[in-house]
Motif scaffolding. Sequence first.
Motif, PDB file in Angstrom:
ATOM      1  N   SER A 128      38.828  42.987  41.373  1.00 36.14           N
ATOM      2  CA  SER A 128      37.808  43.403  42.335  1.00 36.14           C
ATOM      3  C   SER A 128      36.752  42.324  42.515  1.00 36.14           C
ATOM      4  O   SER A 128      36.353  41.997  43.639  1.00 36.14           O
ATOM      5  CB  SER A 128      37.147  44.708  41.857  1.00 36.14           C
ATOM      6  OG  SER A 128      36.061  45.054  42.687  1.00 36.14           O
ATOM      7  N   ARG A 129      36.303  41.742  41.433  1.00 34.27           N
ATOM      8  CA  ARG A 129      35.297  40.672  41.508  1.00 34.27           C
ATOM      9  C   ARG A 129      35.879  39.426  42.172  1.00 34.27           C
ATOM     10  O   ARG A 129      35.222  38.780  42.994  1.00 34.27           O
ATOM     11  CB  ARG A 129      34.780  40.343  40.112  1.00 34.27           C
ATOM     12  CG  ARG A 129      34.064  41.506  39.437  1.00 34.27           C
ATOM     13  CD  ARG A 129      33.507  41.105  38.078  1.00 34.27           C
ATOM     14  NE  ARG A 129      32.827  42.224  37.423  1.00 34.27           N
ATOM     15  CZ  ARG A 129      32.064  42.095  36.352  1.00 34.27           C
ATOM     16  NH1 ARG A 129      31.891  40.898  35.785  1.00 34.27           N
ATOM     17  NH2 ARG A 129      31.476  43.153  35.812  1.00 34.27           N
ATOM     18  N   SER A 155      38.312  39.294  44.323  1.00 29.34           N
ATOM     19  CA  SER A 155      38.600  39.533  45.737  1.00 29.34           C
ATOM     20  C   SER A 155      37.368  39.415  46.618  1.00 29.34           C
ATOM     21  O   SER A 155      37.490  39.192  47.826  1.00 29.34           O
ATOM     22  CB  SER A 155      39.243  40.911  45.917  1.00 29.34           C
ATOM     23  OG  SER A 155      40.511  40.953  45.294  1.00 29.34           O
ATOM     24  N   LYS A 156      36.188  39.564  46.041  1.00 32.10           N
ATOM     25  CA  LYS A 156      34.966  39.378  46.831  1.00 32.10           C
ATOM     26  C   LYS A 156      34.835  37.929  47.282  1.00 32.10           C
ATOM     27  O   LYS A 156      34.303  37.649  48.365  1.00 32.10           O
ATOM     28  CB  LYS A 156      33.744  39.801  46.021  1.00 32.10           C
ATOM     29  CG  LYS A 156      33.682  41.307  45.776  1.00 32.10           C
ATOM     30  CD  LYS A 156      32.493  41.677  44.910  1.00 32.10           C
ATOM     31  CE  LYS A 156      32.477  43.183  44.648  1.00 32.10           C
ATOM     32  NZ  LYS A 156      31.357  43.581  43.750  1.00 32.10           N
ATOM     33  N   ASP A 157      35.313  36.986  46.449  1.00 34.90           N
ATOM     34  CA  ASP A 157      35.288  35.567  46.806  1.00 34.90           C
ATOM     35  C   ASP A 157      36.535  35.163  47.580  1.00 34.90           C
ATOM     36  O   ASP A 157      36.491  34.254  48.409  1.00 34.90           O
ATOM     37  CB  ASP A 157      35.184  34.698  45.541  1.00 34.90           C
ATOM     38  CG  ASP A 157      33.889  34.930  44.780  1.00 34.90           C
ATOM     39  OD1 ASP A 157      32.880  35.250  45.439  1.00 34.90           O
ATOM     40  OD2 ASP A 157      33.893  34.794  43.549  1.00 34.90           O
ATOM     41  N   PRO A 188      38.970  37.239  49.646  1.00 34.48           N
ATOM     42  CA  PRO A 188      39.423  38.511  50.210  1.00 34.48           C
ATOM     43  C   PRO A 188      40.850  38.499  50.737  1.00 34.48           C
ATOM     44  O   PRO A 188      41.456  39.565  50.879  1.00 34.48           O
ATOM     45  CB  PRO A 188      38.418  38.764  51.346  1.00 34.48           C
ATOM     46  CG  PRO A 188      37.871  37.421  51.681  1.00 34.48           C
ATOM     47  CD  PRO A 188      37.836  36.664  50.391  1.00 34.48           C
TER      48      PRO A 188
END
Length: 301
Positions: free
Chosen positions: A113-114, A116-118, A120
Amino acid sequence: MRLHPSVYEAFQVVMRSGTISGAADYLGRSQPAVSRMIDKLESSVGVKLFERRKGRVLPTHAAHLLLDEVERLFVSLSSLDDFSRRMEEGQDGGIRIAALPALGMDFMPEVISRFSKDRPLARVKLNVRMSVSVEKWVATQQVDFGLAETPFQLSGFGTRIFADTVYIAAIPADHPLAQEEVIRPEHLRGEPLIGWTISVSARRIFDDIMQGAGIIPQQLIETTMSATMCNMVKRGLGLAVVDPFTAWANPDARIVYRPFLPQIPCRFALLQPDTRTPTVLATELIGHAESLRDEVLADMA
C-alpha cells in the motif's frame, strides 16, 4: 557511418520547416551546426538531399524517401522510450514476491500500500507460502525476492537477516495471566495451549523449553499460522506464543501480548536469487518493507 539520432532529427525538422534557419531555431542550434549535420547525413547516405535556392532548401526525391525511413526510426525510438517508462513504472513484468504467512497476510499488504502511493502503476504479485516453499520459489528464480524464517536448506540465493526478534505470548484479556508482565513456562502448567504443528521450527524450540521446565504442554489445538492462533486466543480457546508481526496486525481488546521467557528466536530473512539483479522497483519495495519493519518492532517492544 553510424550517425547520432540528433542528425536524423535535424533532417526531419529541415524537411518540415523548409529552411536551415527555421530548423536551427526549433532545435536551439546555430545555422552552421544544422548545415554541418545535413552535410554529414548527405555524405553518409551518398546522395544529395537538398537543393539550396534563395535561402530555402528544396528536398530531392531521395530526401522524401529517406524521410519515410527516419519517421519509422523515430516511431521505433518512441516505442523504446515507452517500453523503458513502462518497465520503470512496473507496468511490464512488475515485482514478484513470496512471503511466509507471518509477513504475507498483513505486513506485506501494508508495505505494498505504501509502495503503490509512489508507484501507482506498478504491478505486484504476492505469493503467501510456508517458509519451505518460499525458499524453493527463490531458489528456482520464480520471484524477485522472498521473506522466510531461518534456517534454510537450499542454495541458489543470497540471504540477509530481515528481522531478528523473539516470539511473544498471546493471552485472552480476561485470563488471570493477562495481569502478568512476563510469561514463563511455569505459568502454562495445566493451561490449554494453541500450538504450532511439528513442522514449524519454533514448535521444536518451545517443546524443548517446556520439557526442560518439566511441563507437558496441554496443546489441544495445533495450527501452522500465528494469525489463526491469535483468532483462537480471542475466542478464549487457549494461550499461544506468536510472532510479533502477527501480534502487531491483530490488535484487539480481547487479547493481550506479553514477553515470553526464555526467549524463542524469531528470525526472518530476505532471500534474493543469485542470478537476478534486483530491479529498481524491487529495491524500492524492500525499502518500504524495512521501514515498516522498524515501526512494527518499535511498537511491539
